[in-house]
Design an enzyme around this catalytic site. Structure first.
Site, PDB file in Angstrom:
ATOM      1  N   SER A 109     -19.129   2.084   0.580  1.00  0.00           N
ATOM      2  CA  SER A 109     -18.478   0.770   0.501  1.00  0.00           C
ATOM      3  C   SER A 109     -17.395   0.781  -0.586  1.00  0.00           C
ATOM      4  O   SER A 109     -16.314   0.204  -0.419  1.00  0.00           O
ATOM      5  CB  SER A 109     -19.528  -0.297   0.201  1.00  0.00           C
ATOM      6  OG  SER A 109     -18.923  -1.463  -0.282  1.00  0.00           O
ATOM      7  N   TRP A 112     -14.476   2.504   0.782  1.00  0.00           N
ATOM      8  CA  TRP A 112     -13.792   1.605   1.722  1.00  0.00           C
ATOM      9  C   TRP A 112     -12.748   0.770   0.974  1.00  0.00           C
ATOM     10  O   TRP A 112     -11.671   0.503   1.494  1.00  0.00           O
ATOM     11  CB  TRP A 112     -14.826   0.685   2.390  1.00  0.00           C
ATOM     12  CG  TRP A 112     -14.229  -0.346   3.313  1.00  0.00           C
ATOM     13  CD1 TRP A 112     -13.994  -0.211   4.647  1.00  0.00           C
ATOM     14  CD2 TRP A 112     -13.775  -1.664   2.963  1.00  0.00           C
ATOM     15  NE1 TRP A 112     -13.433  -1.354   5.150  1.00  0.00           N
ATOM     16  CE2 TRP A 112     -13.280  -2.263   4.140  1.00  0.00           C
ATOM     17  CE3 TRP A 112     -13.723  -2.395   1.776  1.00  0.00           C
ATOM     18  CZ2 TRP A 112     -12.753  -3.547   4.166  1.00  0.00           C
ATOM     19  CZ3 TRP A 112     -13.205  -3.671   1.791  1.00  0.00           C
ATOM     20  CH2 TRP A 112     -12.729  -4.247   2.982  1.00  0.00           C
ATOM     21  N   HIS A 113     -13.083   0.367  -0.253  1.00  0.00           N
ATOM     22  CA  HIS A 113     -12.166  -0.480  -1.010  1.00  0.00           C
ATOM     23  C   HIS A 113     -10.899   0.250  -1.423  1.00  0.00           C
ATOM     24  O   HIS A 113      -9.843  -0.356  -1.567  1.00  0.00           O
ATOM     25  CB  HIS A 113     -12.861  -1.046  -2.252  1.00  0.00           C
ATOM     26  CG  HIS A 113     -13.780  -2.179  -1.942  1.00  0.00           C
ATOM     27  ND1 HIS A 113     -15.064  -1.979  -1.475  1.00  0.00           N
ATOM     28  CD2 HIS A 113     -13.608  -3.518  -1.997  1.00  0.00           C
ATOM     29  CE1 HIS A 113     -15.633  -3.159  -1.278  1.00  0.00           C
ATOM     30  NE2 HIS A 113     -14.766  -4.112  -1.576  1.00  0.00           N
ATOM     31  N   GLY A 114     -11.002   1.545  -1.640  1.00  0.00           N
ATOM     32  CA  GLY A 114      -9.795   2.256  -2.046  1.00  0.00           C
ATOM     33  C   GLY A 114     -10.050   3.736  -2.204  1.00  0.00           C
ATOM     34  O   GLY A 114     -11.164   4.159  -2.534  1.00  0.00           O
ATOM     35  N   PHE A 116      -6.573  -3.054   0.814  1.00  0.00           N
ATOM     36  CA  PHE A 116      -7.697  -2.362   1.444  1.00  0.00           C
ATOM     37  C   PHE A 116      -7.530  -2.385   2.970  1.00  0.00           C
ATOM     38  O   PHE A 116      -8.352  -1.963   3.678  1.00  0.00           O
ATOM     39  CB  PHE A 116      -9.030  -2.985   1.032  1.00  0.00           C
ATOM     40  CG  PHE A 116      -9.174  -3.112  -0.454  1.00  0.00           C
ATOM     41  CD1 PHE A 116      -8.704  -2.092  -1.278  1.00  0.00           C
ATOM     42  CD2 PHE A 116      -9.740  -4.216  -1.032  1.00  0.00           C
ATOM     43  CE1 PHE A 116      -8.814  -2.195  -2.647  1.00  0.00           C
ATOM     44  CE2 PHE A 116      -9.863  -4.325  -2.410  1.00  0.00           C
ATOM     45  CZ  PHE A 116      -9.398  -3.322  -3.216  1.00  0.00           C
TER      46      PHE A 116
END
Lengths: 473, 311
Positions: A319, A322-324, A473
């Protein structure tokens, strides 16, 4: 196009007006065209990539439903590979390549793979995840495939939630696009109120606080530990209001037209008493996505407790990624996974401590969660792991130096005002739900609230077109 | 359905009407208090545009505001002085308030123009553009120079300010309260002293920002030409900076060319080792009272030595 711009206000008014003027059968076309325009406002050519994945997933959905046995899985995998490839190329290619370069460099080799000079398509992670949820749900038999290509395209591209969520599920959205919507005064006003509060969160709180936070974090070496503590505390409010503000505007804009998007935040700051509760209230659409499609696929809570805890940490690490595409985000994700796993592990012990704390237990629980969340937010905000550690060290060692009030010196005062406004509103909503102000039945109270909020927006809002953090994102 | 639409538009109209009244009413109250601030930037502005009577006038941004102690100038040169500098501004702002002095009735004996190393590159930064727009906006409704500049630089902001008075005074409410509650010692004829130091580190490298803003360059030339046309002595100064020594960037090179074209002396103290010490600076960009007093005294002595006032 960003929500906090005049062009969006004009866009919203025109699209919404046309929506109610046009007969139902043409509305999907209007919304799809508007969504394409909205998306193309950023980098027009990227609509082709989005279009290609929509096409793949549309047919994948139909073929998954048609097929039996292994074939279903193959179609699903094809669809997932198509989506993940786009995400990998645009979001993670350079990150991976950089790491290969570093690794080969350590052994004296040169990396022959070139760096790609590409811009990340706006909101890529959001609409990719939303598209993946469609084929997965069709595969699982929870959703019938959508035969109307335009409606399916609209499901992926619906402009209010296209670039920063909430990440919707097909079961919640697709049927809504087929239903005829009517102008409902109460619903329209309710949607507009949600939008107004979203604008307050973004322009008055997030962007206002950002002025102070950016000034400190961008020059961390020149600031004292106390200043950095303050900036980090503010940052947790900034990120929350930036993102939930966007979600509120999206939810409100959709509601005005009659569409219900899922709740994405439920007052997570200074209210939640545990990490479990935090993740039930923070970025709900993403958290549940990972829970439903990844954590459960790894066995969920049915596996050995130790395995479940490790899975939890892995999911949070992903996760974070996923953000960066940066180690800072991975550490942020892992930290939050560790918090949650740790909390599960020591829960019996925590209960005993709560008993000892008596009536003060809620206060300490709330502050404890806020403390750990805020520390992890340092990784979210810092550019590098080293910077994050430097800031954390400065905070914990109370690095000497004066207290920075901002430039101009009123910047700190505005930040405090903004945060207090949020706390006052959210604490009232949480603990005194019967107190109605903006939705009071008394017209004087209601209009006073509107006027107060609009006045605050005009006087304290930051109108420099600041991008939403989550757009990246 | 029709009734629902009518209800909505009727209530929307009522809300807009109430909001308009509040905007104009509250906006006018804020405007009054802003324009009559006893101290601070707005007070300096009001003084600077309304025919300032002082013999020495100082123009510039926050580095001027916190550096040139008008009391020291008066004691040293025997001339009255006013610091017309403005926090968060640049030459564009300075050029807009300059006519207030040049078109007035009083004869000025010297103009000190404090420049930054990025004076004419400043607006290239998005933040610089926003700061400038925010700073000038309250004046576009009441000052023709600012309205003209605003229409050239950020017309959309002007239309928004015309639509909403509260928007024109965005972000100013706290500074208005602050300026009504400050003591006179905080502001001496426009000079705003900074006491102590917040620095804990060695001077950093100078971070360059070199892309020239053609509009800013034009305003610098306008400023210098307007002053020299009036035969008022002028000196341009790059006051001390808490940074490592650095070579002239493009902004400084062009600035020097413009100044040389009009025979305006340029005194560069940016890396003067006398000043580049923690005890002299409040923060990276601004001298504290110790540094400001010492620097102002040095400038006054040099003005006397070079006979600037007699030109």
């Amino acid at each position: 196009m960003i929500f906090n711009s005049l062009i969006f206000v004009a866009f919203f008014v025109i699209v919404t007006s046309l929506f109610f003027i046009l007969p139902h059968k043409y509305r999907w076309g209007l919304l799809l065209a508007a969504s394409c325009y909205f998306y193309m406002y950023f980098v027009p050519v990227y609509i082709l990539i989005l279009g290609a994945t929509i096409l793949v997933d549309y047919f994948a959905g139909i073929y998954i439903a048609k097929s039996e046995g292994r074939k279903r899985k193959i179609f699903l995998i094809c669809s997932l590979i198509a989506n993940i490839t786009v995400l990998a190329v645009f979001k993670y290619y350079n990150f991976l390549n950089f790491n290969i370069t570093e690794l080969l460099g350590d052994f004296g080799y040169k990396n022959p793979i070139p760096h790609l000079d590409i811009l990340l398509p706006v909101g890529l992670s959001f609409h990719t995840f939303q598209a993946m949820s469609y084929t997965i749900e069709v595969y699982r038999g929870h959703q019938k495939p959508e035969r109307h290509f335009g409606i399916y395209a609209l499901y992926v591209m619906f402009y209010p939630q296209l670039v920063a969520g909430p990440i919707e599920r097909p079961q919640n959205m697709l049927h809504q696009f087929h239903e005829e919507k009517h102008f409902d005064y109460d619903r329209v006003v309710h949607g507009l109120r949600i939008m107004l509060w979203g604008f307050i969160k973004k322009l008055v709180i997030a962007d206002r606080v950002a002025i102070y936070v950016d000034a400190v974090y961008n020059n961390a070496h020149y600031h004292s530990g106390v200043t950095m503590i303050m900036a980090t505390c503010f940052f947790s409010f900034q990120i929350y209001c930036d993102f939930s503000g966007y979600s509120d505007i999206a939810i409100g804009a959709a509601k005005v037209m009659g569409y219900d998007l899922m709740t994405n935040f439920r007052r997570p700051l200074l209210i939640v008493k545990s990490f479990q509760e935090l993740w039930q209230r923070w970025h709900i659409s993403l958290t549940t996505w990972f829970r439903d499609y990844l954590y459960f696929s790894m066995g969920g809570n049915r596996v050995h407790p130790a395995r479940a805890l490790i899975n939890l940490i892995i999911v949070f690490g992903i996760s974070g990624l996923w953000h960066g595409a940066n180690y800072t985000f991975i550490v942020w994700g892992l930290l939050n996974g560790i918090y949650l796993a740790g909390e599960r592990l020591i829960n019996p012990f925590l209960r005993k401590i709560h008993k000892l704390l008596g009536p003060t237990k809620n206060f300490f629980r709330i502050m404890g969660v806020y403390f750990f969340v805020t520390v992890s937010a340092t990784f979210f905000r810092a550019t590098t792991i080293q910077d994050a550690f430097y800031i954390i060290k400065s905070m914990f060692t109370l690095k000497p130096g004066g207290f920075y009030k901002g430039e101009p010196p009123t910047a700190f005062g505005y930040s405090v005002f903004a945060v207090l406004l949020l706390i006052a509103v959210e604490q009232t909503q949480e603990y005194f739900p019967n107190i109605k102000i903006i939705n009071s039945s008394n017209v004087v109270v209601r209009y006073s609230a509107y006027v107060f909020l609009i006045t605050i927006l005009l006087m304290v809002g930051v109108f420099n077109g600041g991008q939403f953090i989550y757009f990246q994102f | 359905m029709k009734a629902q639409y009518l209800k909505f538009f009727k209530k929307l109209f009522i809300l807009l009407a109430v909001m308009f009244i509040v905007d104009r009413g509250l906006g006018s109250i804020i405007e009054y208090y802003f324009q009559n601030e006893p101290l601070g930037d707005a007070a300096s502005f009001a003084h600077a545009i309304n025919d300032p009577q002082e013999e020495v006038l100082i123009y510039g941004a926050s580095r001027a505001v916190h550096t040139y102690d008008t009391k020291v100038i008066t004691d040293s040169l025997g001339l009255s002085a006013y610091n017309c500098g403005r926090n968060g501004s640049n030459i564009i702002y300075g050029s807009a308030i300059l006519p207030g002095a040049l078109e007035g009735t009083h004869e000025h004996k010297l103009i000190i123009l404090d420049l930054s190393a990025k004076e004419i590159a400043w607006r290239q930064d998005k933040a610089g553009e926003d700061i400038l727009a925010g700073m000038m906006l309250p004046y576009v409704l009441t000052n023709k120079n600012f309205e003209k500049l605003g229409l050239e630089l950020f017309p959309n902001e002007i239309y928004k300010a015309r639509a909403s008075k509260l928007y024109a005074y965005n972000s100013l409410i706290l500074s208005i309260f602050r300026n009504y509650s400050r003591s006179d010692n905080d502001n001496i004829n426009g000079y705003q002293p900074l006491i102590g130091s917040k620095l804990t580190q060695d001077p950093p490298d100078f971070s360059d920002r070199d892309k020239i803003d053609t509009f800013g360059r034009g305003r610098l030339e306008y400023f210098v030409k307007a002053v020299t046309d009036k035969k008022i002595p002028i000196v341009a100064i790059l006051s001390p900076m808490y940074s490592q020594p650095f070579k002239d960037n493009e902004s400084l090179k062009v600035t020097k060319e413009i100044l040389a074209k009009y025979n305006v002396p340029f005194w560069n103290y940016a890396s003067d080792p006398k000043y580049v010490k923690r005890e002299m600076f409040y923060d990276l960009a601004h001298l504290n009272t110790t540094g400001a007093d010492m620097f102002t005294s040095e400038i006054c002595n040099r003005i006397k030595q070079e006979g600037l006032l007699n030109k």
